[in-house]
Every structure is written in structure tokens, then in C-alpha cells.
Scaffold this active site. Sequence first.
Site, PDB file in Angstrom:
ATOM      1  CB  SER A 287      12.634  23.385 -13.676  1.00  0.00           C
ATOM      2  OG  SER A 287      11.855  24.575 -13.694  1.00  0.00           O
TER       3      SER A 287
ATOM      4  CG  HIS B 249      -1.657  -1.266   1.450  1.00  0.00           C
ATOM      5  ND1 HIS B 249      -2.880  -1.564   0.882  1.00  0.00           N
ATOM      6  CD2 HIS B 249      -1.290  -2.363   2.164  1.00  0.00           C
ATOM      7  CE1 HIS B 249      -3.248  -2.781   1.260  1.00  0.00           C
ATOM      8  NE2 HIS B 249      -2.301  -3.290   2.026  1.00  0.00           N
TER       9      HIS B 249
ATOM     10  CE  LYS C 269      10.796  20.140  -9.892  1.00  0.00           C
ATOM     11  NZ  LYS C 269       9.649  20.940 -10.340  1.00  0.00           N
TER      12      LYS C 269
ATOM     13  CD  GLU D 231       7.862  13.263 -14.860  1.00  0.00           C
ATOM     14  OE1 GLU D 231       6.868  13.951 -14.629  1.00  0.00           O
ATOM     15  OE2 GLU D 231       8.996  13.741 -15.033  1.00  0.00           O
TER      16      GLU D 231
END
Length: 459
Positions: A278, A157, A284, A291
Site C-alpha cells: 500500500s 457457511h 499491508k 482480487e
Amino acid sequence: MSNKMWGGRFGEGPDRIMEEINASIGYDQRLYAQDIRGSKAHCAMLAARGIIAKEDADQILAGLDAILADINAGRFSFSRELEDIHMNVESRLAERIGAAAGRLHTARSRNDQVATDFKLYVRDAIAHLDEQLAYFQLALLDKAEAHAATIMPGFTHLQTAQPVTFGHHCLAYVEMAGRDRGRFQDAARRLNECPLGAAALAGTSFPIDREMTASALGFDGPTRNSLDSVSDRDFVLETLGACAITATHLSRIAEEIVIWSTPGFNFIRLSDGFTTGSSIMPQKRNPDAAELVRAKTGRIIGDLNALLIVMKGLPLAYSKDMQEDKEQAFDALDNLSLCLAAMTGMVRTLAVNDAAMHAAASRGFATATDLADWLVRRLGLPFRQAHHVTGALVARAEAKGVDLDGLSLAEMQEVEPRINDEVYGVLGVENSVKSRTSFGGTAPDNVRAQCAWWRKRLG
Ligand code: ARG
């Protein structure tokens, strides 16, 4: 002008829109090498069986070789008027060698031709994916060997469950990729029957030798039913199914990479080569490749879904609907190949933050099960009661702001008076993983043994 390949009975040529919806050359030109290979095998067979003259066959074979060289060298311009790769090649053959070219299409149809070409293509694509999957497994195996004893929290979980090792986690994906390879190999084995010679749908009255063409093209033998031969696309569906499952596996490790590389977790650091910055936030390091692997899984599943829907309810035998198999298959095969390359690169070059993993495993009461097991083993408590006692101890530790081994013996004995100081021997995360020696468990020695098992198979 009517189509010069099949326009005999037509007075005029197709409407512009008809041509646009009908033509597949924009994408099926990829099949040129397979198409020429299939045509050469067919031609050699026709000559061997005396169906066409040897002199004609020689001209056809030489012409096909010249066309192959032209396409490879970028000297071939594909024409949409000629619809597809089959007619583009045959029409060019006629321009090159003249009348003999017209004999090549004896005893075959584009229906058995396209099925043959596509099987050859898919078979090659599967071989390539299998190799890529092996590299992916090797990248994971290298990490597993280096981190057989690196402790991280195992989750259920996505909540800290029990400590495991990072090597064990990597090997879980090696297993998945192994099954993925099995699915592709199964698909390759099942598709390896040659449709060529089924002709349009009913076979042919010419005395062809289907064994000969099948073996020339590396098939195990000819397909046994001409109707099935030209209407079967389940070899594509099965391959896309294997693609969708593989992509689904990749999306799971992609998601884990995204999670692990957030500053909150900080379990891994992706290499600069597989990270983007970024344009506004200088701090970043974005895991874009992971992704995108996660996202591309959606379109690969979509490709499978689309072709299932195309095939659903189609009557036998060939229908033009089946031309819609190619873009889906190319899209899935190309994108899966790219995803595998990206994921292998990410895994190979990521750096593991052992300390952050260890610290996370030591929080979150990951050894609560070990404590409960100890209460069963040493004090003879029934597991349900041990579970209850452990729960009470977890609540105490939580209130005190420490992990279980931060409770004093006196504090533990307030909950269960028979607990003695041996208990500390099972509370550390190292003790926990070391104790998981059941076959397939996460004990570092087990992980090393599983690494050796895979190393022998993968090299
Ligand atoms: N381009 C077609 C396809 O990909 C080839 C087969 C065409 N056959 C036909 N009878 N129109 O399916």
C-alpha cells in the site's frame, strides 16, 4: 471510391461512420494465420479439382506464404477500408500476384471463411487453455502432496464445521479443473467439423472436395448443412460457457486466498511476487492478483452473456450481428488465460502456515460431530439424541472458554453419565481427520491415495 472487393454495384464509397461500425480489422487481424491457412487449403483443393489452373494456384500459394511472412514480421499494414482480415489478405494478394488472386475466392464466401477461421482459432485457444489448466492442477497437486496431513478447519457457511486437511482442500480444486478441462475438450471435439465450402449459405455449384479441405485443416470432416455451417456460433458459446465456469471456479479459490491471507486468518502467505504494498500503509500485503481474478470472472461471464444475447433470435443464415462474436471471445479467452497464469503462480509460490491452520481447526468445536458419532457408536445413542448431548457439551465448553477436549470427564458425565475417558480419543483434530476414511474423505491416507491417482494422470 467504392470498396474494391465488393463495390461493383456501388457508385460511391461508404460513409465514414459506416466504415467505422462495419470494420472488424481492428480485432479480427488476429485471425491472420488461420485465414491464410484456410485459404491455402481452399486453393490447393480448387487446383486438385481442376476448378482453377495449377499455375494460378502455385502463385496464390506462394503469395499467401509471402503475406504470412510479412504479417509475422510486422511488415503488413492493415487497412480499415478493407473491412476485415479476409479482404485485407486477399487485396494484398492481388497487389502481389495480380489477376490470379481473383481466383482464390471461387466457391467460397466470407461467411464460410470466417466460420472456418474462427473455429481454427478457438480450437487452438482451447488447446492452450487445456495446457494451462493442467499446470494449474499440477501446482495444486504439489501443494496437496506436501500438505496431505496439514490440518485446517473445513467450513460450511464459512463457519468452522469439521477439520479437513489442506491437501484435501487443494484436491477439491484439482477435481474442478479436471471437469473444466473435460468441458473444453468436449467443445473442441464438437466444433471439429469444417464449414469451408458451405459458401455464402447454400453450397456451391463448383465440384469442390470438402473432405479434402476438412482434412487439410485438421477437422474430422465437413459440416453437413450449409445453412448451419455459416450461422453456427454455438461452438463459441460453448467455449465461452466453459470459460465462464472455469473462471467461476478460479474466483472461488481467489476469494479463499483473499480470506486466508488476511491477518485474522493468516493461513497462508502469498509470495512477494504475487503481492502488492500500500502506498500509505506500510504493513499491508494486498492480494491484488487474487482480487483481480475474482473480478475478471465478472467480465468473462459478461462475454458469454453478451454473445448469447447477440445470437438470440437471429434468423438463418449469416447476419452481420455475428461479427460481434470476436471481441467477446478474445476478451474471455485472453482474460481466462491470464487468470490461470496468475492463479497458478499464486498457488505455486504461497507459503502455508500449518500452525495457524491447526490452531483455527482446534477452535470452534470442529470435532463436535466426532463426539456425536462416538456417542452413537460406543453408547448406542440415537444420532438425534447424541446431537443434543453434544450441543450441551459444546455450550459448557464455550462457557468455560475451552475446546471440547478441555472439559473434564466429570463435567462431561454431568451431561451424559455413561461417557468414559475413551472419548478423548476422538476429540483431537488429528483423530478426527484420521477417522474420515470413507472414499473421498479427508483422512491423510485417502488424500495421499488421491494425490497418487492424479499424479499418474498429470505426470
Ligand atoms: N467480418 C465478417 C465477420 O466477422 C466476415 C463475414 C462477412 N460476411 C458478409 N457477408 N459480410 O463476420
